[in-house]
Design a protein around this motif. Sequence first.
Motif, mmCIF file in Angstrom:
data_model
loop_
_atom_site.group_PDB
_atom_site.id
_atom_site.type_symbol
_atom_site.label_atom_id
_atom_site.label_comp_id
_atom_site.label_asym_id
_atom_site.label_seq_id
_atom_site.Cartn_x
_atom_site.Cartn_y
_atom_site.Cartn_z
ATOM 1 N N ARG A 1 54.967 80.419 -0.167
ATOM 2 C CA ARG A 1 55.355 79.310 -0.552
ATOM 3 C C ARG A 1 55.371 77.950 0.242
ATOM 4 N N ALA A 2 54.770 78.855 1.467
ATOM 5 C CA ALA A 2 54.621 77.552 2.887
ATOM 6 C C ALA A 2 52.817 76.890 2.463
ATOM 7 N N LEU A 3 52.359 78.538 1.810
ATOM 8 C CA LEU A 3 51.028 78.069 2.614
ATOM 9 C C LEU A 3 50.404 77.229 1.271
ATOM 10 N N ALA A 4 51.002 77.619 0.107
ATOM 11 C CA ALA A 4 51.018 76.917 -1.481
ATOM 12 C C ALA A 4 50.974 75.569 -1.065
ATOM 13 N N ALA A 5 52.453 75.240 -0.383
ATOM 14 C CA ALA A 5 52.414 73.253 -0.396
ATOM 15 C C ALA A 5 52.234 72.727 0.674
ATOM 16 N N GLY A 6 52.123 73.494 1.777
ATOM 17 C CA GLY A 6 50.829 72.680 2.698
ATOM 18 C C GLY A 6 48.978 72.414 1.540
ATOM 19 N N LEU A 7 48.981 73.848 0.966
ATOM 20 C CA LEU A 7 47.324 73.302 0.618
ATOM 21 C C LEU A 7 47.660 72.289 -0.657
ATOM 22 N N VAL B 1 46.358 69.642 -5.617
ATOM 23 C CA VAL B 1 45.937 70.134 -6.347
ATOM 24 C C VAL B 1 46.766 71.656 -7.134
ATOM 25 N N LEU B 2 46.808 71.745 -7.428
ATOM 26 C CA LEU B 2 48.061 72.818 -8.722
ATOM 27 C C LEU B 2 47.403 74.247 -8.089
ATOM 28 N N LEU B 3 47.720 74.705 -6.582
ATOM 29 C CA LEU B 3 47.724 76.173 -6.651
ATOM 30 C C LEU B 3 48.409 77.476 -6.642
ATOM 31 N N GLY B 4 47.888 78.694 -6.492
ATOM 32 C CA GLY B 4 49.346 79.963 -6.372
ATOM 33 C C GLY B 4 48.763 80.150 -5.560
ATOM 34 N N VAL B 5 49.570 81.220 -4.731
ATOM 35 C CA VAL B 5 49.050 81.668 -3.859
ATOM 36 C C VAL B 5 49.711 82.797 -3.800
ATOM 37 N N ILE B 6 49.224 83.871 -3.165
ATOM 38 C CA ILE B 6 49.814 85.067 -3.895
ATOM 39 C C ILE B 6 49.419 86.276 -2.277
ATOM 40 N N VAL B 7 50.340 87.176 -2.105
ATOM 41 C CA VAL B 7 50.122 87.574 -1.043
ATOM 42 C C VAL B 7 50.145 89.026 -0.831
ATOM 43 N N ALA C 1 54.032 82.686 -4.580
ATOM 44 C CA ALA C 1 54.642 80.743 -4.925
ATOM 45 C C ALA C 1 53.644 80.998 -5.951
ATOM 46 N N GLY C 2 53.807 79.637 -7.121
ATOM 47 C CA GLY C 2 52.580 79.451 -7.825
ATOM 48 C C GLY C 2 52.831 79.712 -8.950
ATOM 49 N N VAL C 3 52.398 80.777 -8.990
ATOM 50 C CA VAL C 3 51.885 81.861 -9.944
ATOM 51 C C VAL C 3 52.946 82.705 -10.481
ATOM 52 N N THR C 4 52.764 82.895 -11.720
ATOM 53 C CA THR C 4 53.643 83.569 -13.392
ATOM 54 C C THR C 4 53.699 85.326 -12.403
ATOM 55 N N VAL C 5 53.894 85.807 -11.821
ATOM 56 C CA VAL C 5 54.342 87.306 -11.404
ATOM 57 C C VAL C 5 54.642 87.893 -12.599
ATOM 58 N N LEU C 6 55.054 87.489 -14.287
ATOM 59 C CA LEU C 6 55.326 88.269 -14.812
ATOM 60 C C LEU C 6 54.605 88.115 -15.926
ATOM 61 N N SER D 1 55.989 74.586 -10.036
ATOM 62 C CA SER D 1 57.773 75.767 -9.284
ATOM 63 C C SER D 1 56.960 76.799 -8.531
ATOM 64 N N LEU D 2 57.147 75.837 -7.264
ATOM 65 C CA LEU D 2 57.334 77.725 -5.823
ATOM 66 C C LEU D 2 57.330 78.577 -5.663
ATOM 67 N N ASP D 3 59.080 78.803 -6.506
ATOM 68 C CA ASP D 3 59.766 79.499 -6.538
ATOM 69 C C ASP D 3 59.180 80.478 -7.731
ATOM 70 N N THR D 4 58.571 81.156 -7.827
ATOM 71 C CA THR D 4 58.381 82.831 -8.196
ATOM 72 C C THR D 4 57.961 83.797 -7.334
#
Length: 342
Positions: free
Chosen positions: A122-128, A134-140, A160-165, A219-222
């Motif tokens: 979430r922290a990395l996605a929010a910062g970028l 732009v609306l982007l997502g991050v996966i660790v 964060a910001g990605v539909t995981v399922l 949403s970043l809550d994913t």
Amino acid sequence: MIGLTVTPLGGLPEIEEGADLVALVGDALVAAGLHPQHGDILVVTSKIMSKAEGRRIAAADREDAITTETVRVVATRVYPGGVTRIVENRQGIVQAAAGVDSSNTPSGTVLLLPVDPDASARALAAGLRARFGVLLGVIVSDTLGRAWREGQVDLAIGAAGVTVLDDLRGSHDSFGHELHVTQAAVADELASAADLVKGKASGMPVAVVRGYGHAVVESLDTPARALSRTGEKDMFRLGTDEAIALGRAEGLAAGLAEGRAAALAELGAAAPTAAAPPDGETALAEAREAAYAEGRRAGLTEGWEAGYADGRAAGLVDGGRAGYADGYERGLAEGWARGLDC
């Protein structure tokens, strides 16, 4: 979807504790000409998150670090090079060695997983998002094995910001059949795809996935933690050897308890009804101890050989017969020998 591209991101320096990943990753994207676009997904290896967050620790013995990070042991196997432990770690992930890694870190140190990989994403996605607008997502991602499959793959441990399922339940296949259980683990699939270009020793811990923007959400809550099947949903809570050992132990304990209870009950029922000597309770207690010892010995022997059913039967028979006959007589004799007066 026209097509999917996965591009490794070079140009990142060795990450040290306290590093600003938003600045470093953002600068590397610009330098590589990969200016973020709406719908991009960055897959980031957990190692650089751990390094930036100060999760490198001194560890003369990696096994001690694994033990500290373990919440529950699932299975342990000995192999020629040492011991493999499959455990559930503090992050709720079931994996080998609790995610403790001794690669890509100086000798005498190990890397622990980020304390909260979803929060790191979430922290990395929010910062970028703030930097590039732009609306982007991050996966660790991190490397995990899979039950019934050889080898390892990278899977999502933070998002964060990605539909995981992608829940397809209630939709229909090409033949019109309703889907009842199908849920695509999108974040895991993207993490594995990114690992094909990142590699384990390439020095490229980040990849940009482009062309899968429909999975990116505002949403970043994913959380990727939603992918973990633990607790009540866990269908394989123990390894085979561990499950068998637990079943034997529980059966043995139940057999011993039943045998002891029956032996004591039978002892009490057969006790004389006449007034007991002044110290009759001592004699009865000693008789009970002898009955339990005999019952336990028989229960242990038979329980280990034949399991709960035989253990229980042996405990009942031997505990009642040998325990009472021997224990009660000896206990009573000892009571009289102490000068008890009827």
